[in-house]
Design a protein around this motif. Structure first.
Motif, PDB file in Angstrom:
ATOM      1  N   TYR A   8      53.599  39.966  39.474  1.00  0.00           N
ATOM      2  CA  TYR A   8      52.627  40.986  39.101  1.00  0.00           C
ATOM      3  C   TYR A   8      51.478  40.952  40.088  1.00  0.00           C
ATOM      4  CZ  TYR A   8      55.095  40.703  34.651  1.00  0.00           C
ATOM      5  OH  TYR A   8      56.059  40.697  33.683  1.00  0.00           O
ATOM      6  N   SER A   9      51.064  42.102  40.568  1.00  0.00           N
ATOM      7  CA  SER A   9      49.920  42.231  41.462  1.00  0.00           C
ATOM      8  C   SER A   9      48.787  42.932  40.713  1.00  0.00           C
ATOM      9  CB  SER A   9      50.289  43.043  42.702  1.00  0.00           C
ATOM     10  OG  SER A   9      51.329  42.397  43.420  1.00  0.00           O
ATOM     11  N   GLY A  13      39.699  41.004  41.451  1.00  0.00           N
ATOM     12  CA  GLY A  13      38.764  40.667  40.388  1.00  0.00           C
ATOM     13  C   GLY A  13      39.314  40.810  38.983  1.00  0.00           C
ATOM     14  N   MET A  14      40.559  41.274  38.825  1.00  0.00           N
ATOM     15  CA  MET A  14      41.116  41.529  37.492  1.00  0.00           C
ATOM     16  C   MET A  14      42.156  40.500  37.050  1.00  0.00           C
ATOM     17  SD  MET A  14      39.502  44.171  36.377  1.00  0.00           S
ATOM     18  CE  MET A  14      40.458  44.508  34.923  1.00  0.00           C
ATOM     19  N   MET A  15      42.664  39.704  37.976  1.00  0.00           N
ATOM     20  CA  MET A  15      43.736  38.778  37.630  1.00  0.00           C
ATOM     21  C   MET A  15      43.305  37.780  36.553  1.00  0.00           C
ATOM     22  SD  MET A  15      46.146  36.381  40.039  1.00  0.00           S
ATOM     23  CE  MET A  15      44.890  35.166  40.417  1.00  0.00           C
ATOM     24  N   ALA A  16      42.119  37.201  36.681  1.00  0.00           N
ATOM     25  CA  ALA A  16      41.658  36.196  35.714  1.00  0.00           C
ATOM     26  C   ALA A  16      41.550  36.790  34.314  1.00  0.00           C
ATOM     27  CB  ALA A  16      40.328  35.596  36.156  1.00  0.00           C
ATOM     28  N   ASP A  17      41.114  38.030  34.207  1.00  0.00           N
ATOM     29  CA  ASP A  17      41.023  38.672  32.892  1.00  0.00           C
ATOM     30  C   ASP A  17      42.411  38.838  32.275  1.00  0.00           C
ATOM     31  OD1 ASP A  17      38.275  38.889  33.217  1.00  0.00           O
ATOM     32  OD2 ASP A  17      38.370  40.964  33.921  1.00  0.00           O
ATOM     33  N   TRP A  18      43.377  39.251  33.085  1.00  0.00           N
ATOM     34  CA  TRP A  18      44.731  39.426  32.576  1.00  0.00           C
ATOM     35  C   TRP A  18      45.345  38.080  32.208  1.00  0.00           C
ATOM     36  CZ3 TRP A  18      49.647  37.830  33.650  1.00  0.00           C
ATOM     37  CH2 TRP A  18      50.664  38.483  32.951  1.00  0.00           C
ATOM     38  N   SER A  43      48.699  33.123  42.925  1.00  0.00           N
ATOM     39  CA  SER A  43      48.624  32.974  44.376  1.00  0.00           C
ATOM     40  C   SER A  43      47.262  32.433  44.796  1.00  0.00           C
ATOM     41  CB  SER A  43      48.898  34.317  45.070  1.00  0.00           C
ATOM     42  OG  SER A  43      47.950  35.285  44.663  1.00  0.00           O
ATOM     43  N   VAL A  44      47.278  31.547  45.785  1.00  0.00           N
ATOM     44  CA  VAL A  44      46.033  31.000  46.332  1.00  0.00           C
ATOM     45  C   VAL A  44      45.925  31.242  47.839  1.00  0.00           C
ATOM     46  CG1 VAL A  44      45.699  29.254  44.555  1.00  0.00           C
ATOM     47  CG2 VAL A  44      47.050  28.684  46.563  1.00  0.00           C
ATOM     48  N   GLN A  50      48.023  37.756  42.730  1.00  0.00           N
ATOM     49  CA  GLN A  50      49.370  37.837  42.168  1.00  0.00           C
ATOM     50  C   GLN A  50      49.647  36.701  41.191  1.00  0.00           C
ATOM     51  OE1 GLN A  50      52.159  37.988  45.518  1.00  0.00           O
ATOM     52  NE2 GLN A  50      52.333  40.174  45.140  1.00  0.00           N
ATOM     53  N   VAL A  51      50.461  37.013  40.211  1.00  0.00           N
ATOM     54  CA  VAL A  51      51.024  36.043  39.285  1.00  0.00           C
ATOM     55  C   VAL A  51      52.537  36.090  39.464  1.00  0.00           C
ATOM     56  CG1 VAL A  51      51.512  35.621  36.837  1.00  0.00           C
ATOM     57  CG2 VAL A  51      49.184  36.127  37.568  1.00  0.00           C
ATOM     58  N   VAL A  52      53.158  34.919  39.529  1.00  0.00           N
ATOM     59  CA  VAL A  52      54.615  34.824  39.619  1.00  0.00           C
ATOM     60  C   VAL A  52      55.084  33.897  38.503  1.00  0.00           C
ATOM     61  CG1 VAL A  52      56.586  34.103  41.030  1.00  0.00           C
ATOM     62  CG2 VAL A  52      54.575  35.130  42.128  1.00  0.00           C
ATOM     63  N   HIS A  53      56.053  34.360  37.721  1.00  0.00           N
ATOM     64  CA  HIS A  53      56.643  33.459  36.750  1.00  0.00           C
ATOM     65  C   HIS A  53      58.154  33.585  36.762  1.00  0.00           C
ATOM     66  CE1 HIS A  53      56.106  36.647  33.435  1.00  0.00           C
ATOM     67  NE2 HIS A  53      55.197  36.975  34.312  1.00  0.00           N
ATOM     68  N   LEU A  54      58.811  32.483  36.410  1.00  0.00           N
ATOM     69  CA  LEU A  54      60.263  32.378  36.482  1.00  0.00           C
ATOM     70  C   LEU A  54      60.811  31.934  35.133  1.00  0.00           C
ATOM     71  CD1 LEU A  54      59.087  30.658  39.324  1.00  0.00           C
ATOM     72  CD2 LEU A  54      61.262  31.680  39.946  1.00  0.00           C
ATOM     73  N   TRP A  55      61.821  32.669  34.666  1.00  0.00           N
ATOM     74  CA  TRP A  55      62.447  32.391  33.368  1.00  0.00           C
ATOM     75  C   TRP A  55      63.935  32.195  33.566  1.00  0.00           C
ATOM     76  CZ3 TRP A  55      59.453  31.910  29.051  1.00  0.00           C
ATOM     77  CH2 TRP A  55      58.126  32.310  29.174  1.00  0.00           C
TER      78      TRP A  55
END
Length: 106
Positions: A8-9, A13-18, A43-44, A50-55
């Protein structure tokens, strides 16, 4: 076995809220319905925001059944409405991955 890699991108400034909303409302539901999360990252360096998750799933049919059950939960629908209202997303990418024949965990 397959792995669903979701990226997810977000608007700057919005990633932390999500992530805060997700942790509180979606994380418990996804653990309940989806089962084995094998990674959840932000991402750093490189492409930021970005957030990346794996299931991990037994099969595509297992994935579809689990995600369908989750989608019917009123709490998931409420989370999705709040996420939409937040307006943080810019893009979503979803990849289904299969292990190579020579790979073994350990």
């Amino acid at each position: 076995m397959i792995v669903d890699m979701r990226t997810y991108s977000f608007r700057p400034g919005m990633m932390a809220d999500w992530v805060a909303l997700y942790e509180k409302e979606a994380w418990p539901l996804q653990k309940k319905y989806l089962g084995n999360c094998i990674g959840w990252y932000t991402s750093v360096e490189g492409k930021l925001h970005q957030v990346v998750h794996l299931w991990q799933y037994e099969s595509q049919a297992d994935r579809e059944a689990r995600r369908s059950a989750m989608a019917q939960d009123p709490a998931w629908k409420a989370f999705m409405a709040k996420a939409k209202e937040l307006g943080a997303f810019t893009e979503q990418e979803n990849s289904i991955l299969a292990p190579t024949p020579f790979f073994t965990k350990g």
